[in-house]
Scaffold this active site. Structure first.
Site, mmCIF file in Angstrom:
data_model
loop_
_atom_site.group_PDB
_atom_site.id
_atom_site.type_symbol
_atom_site.label_atom_id
_atom_site.label_comp_id
_atom_site.label_asym_id
_atom_site.label_seq_id
_atom_site.Cartn_x
_atom_site.Cartn_y
_atom_site.Cartn_z
ATOM 1 C CG ASP A 218 -0.375 0.063 2.535
ATOM 2 O OD1 ASP A 218 0.590 0.835 2.708
ATOM 3 O OD2 ASP A 218 -0.858 -0.626 3.451
ATOM 4 C CE1 TYR A 219 1.178 7.872 -2.082
ATOM 5 C CE2 TYR A 219 0.511 8.417 0.159
ATOM 6 C CZ TYR A 219 1.042 8.789 -1.058
ATOM 7 O OH TYR A 219 1.452 10.081 -1.255
#
Length: 240
Positions: free
Chosen positions: A109-110
């Site tokens: 994820d980011y």
């Protein structure tokens, strides 16, 4: 389109063309982004011949003849996708420029950092991504507050969060605020959800190993080709 001994399913063709993994190719087809000989195809049973003209988003796609297998040490703040509607930086942009279209195998994820695999080989991607591959992913997670002794044992035994069971193959404390976690069939945002369940915040979540591929001295933001041994082991080969 006519079926023959040389025809293959459209999603397999797209994977061989390096457009996406087979699973991602199925969504691409369902979204109506592919035409074959000028006809939009949305069903999964469609087959194509080598002579068929296949377009993805209006651009021709052909089976790849040159394959790439890379590992990137993704920094926090980069997204694992081919494009982003919010104009966030792409992990793909950190890779060396090649003529072939690369895509990530799995993702981070980011806010997470660490190892991500990239390829244009659909068969390789399908094997590595399949739950039956039993490939371990190892993470080092730093909490903003101390981690209690029970977190590791509970995570290994299985934690039920909103009706979903989350279970690590291994979890052990490396320090007051550091947890080492090994996952095999990890669910989306599993570690973050478990941390939240225990009222913890993952200040840093780093993936340091994918099967035989270790982060080693690979600097953040840098990539390297996988070795022949790593490729074969990830593909499930018995010998190398």
């Amino acid at each position: 389109m006519k079926s023959s001994d040389t025809s293959i399913r459209l999603q397999v063709f797209l994977a061989h063309a390096g457009a996406a993994s087979r699973r991602a190719a199925e969504k691409i087809i369902a979204d109506g982004r592919v035409t074959v000989n000028g006809v939009k195809i949305t069903e999964m049973g469609a087959k194509v011949l080598p002579s068929d003209i296949v377009l993805l988003d209006g651009k021709p796609v052909k089976p790849e003849t040159r394959f790439h297998y890379l590992v990137l040490n993704k920094p926090e703040g980069y997204i694992c996708a081919s494009a982003d509607t919010h104009d966030r930086p792409l992990a793909l942009d950190l890779l060396p420029s090649v003529n072939e279209r690369l895509y990530n195998v799995g993702r981070l994820d980011y806010r997470s950092c660490g190892l991500v695999l990239f390829t244009n080989d659909g068969d390789f991607s399908a094997k590595v991504s399949h739950p039956g591959s039993q490939i371990e992913k190892e993470y080092i997670v730093t909490s903003s507050v101390p981690i209690s002794d029970s977190v590791a044992s509970d995570f290994t035994g299985g934690v039920l969060v909103e009706g979903v069971l989350y279970k690590a193959a291994l979890a052990e404390r490396l320090g007051t605020r550091i947890l080492r976690v090994v996952m095999i069939e990890g669910k989306n945002r599993e570690i973050r959800r478990v941390f939240s369940y225990f009222h913890l915040h993952a200040e840093k979540l780093q993936r340091v190993r994918i099967g035989p591929v270790k982060i080693g001295s690979l600097e953040e933001g840098k990539s390297r080709p996988l070795t022949g041994r790593e490729i074969k082991e990830l593909s499930g080969a018995k010998t190398w």
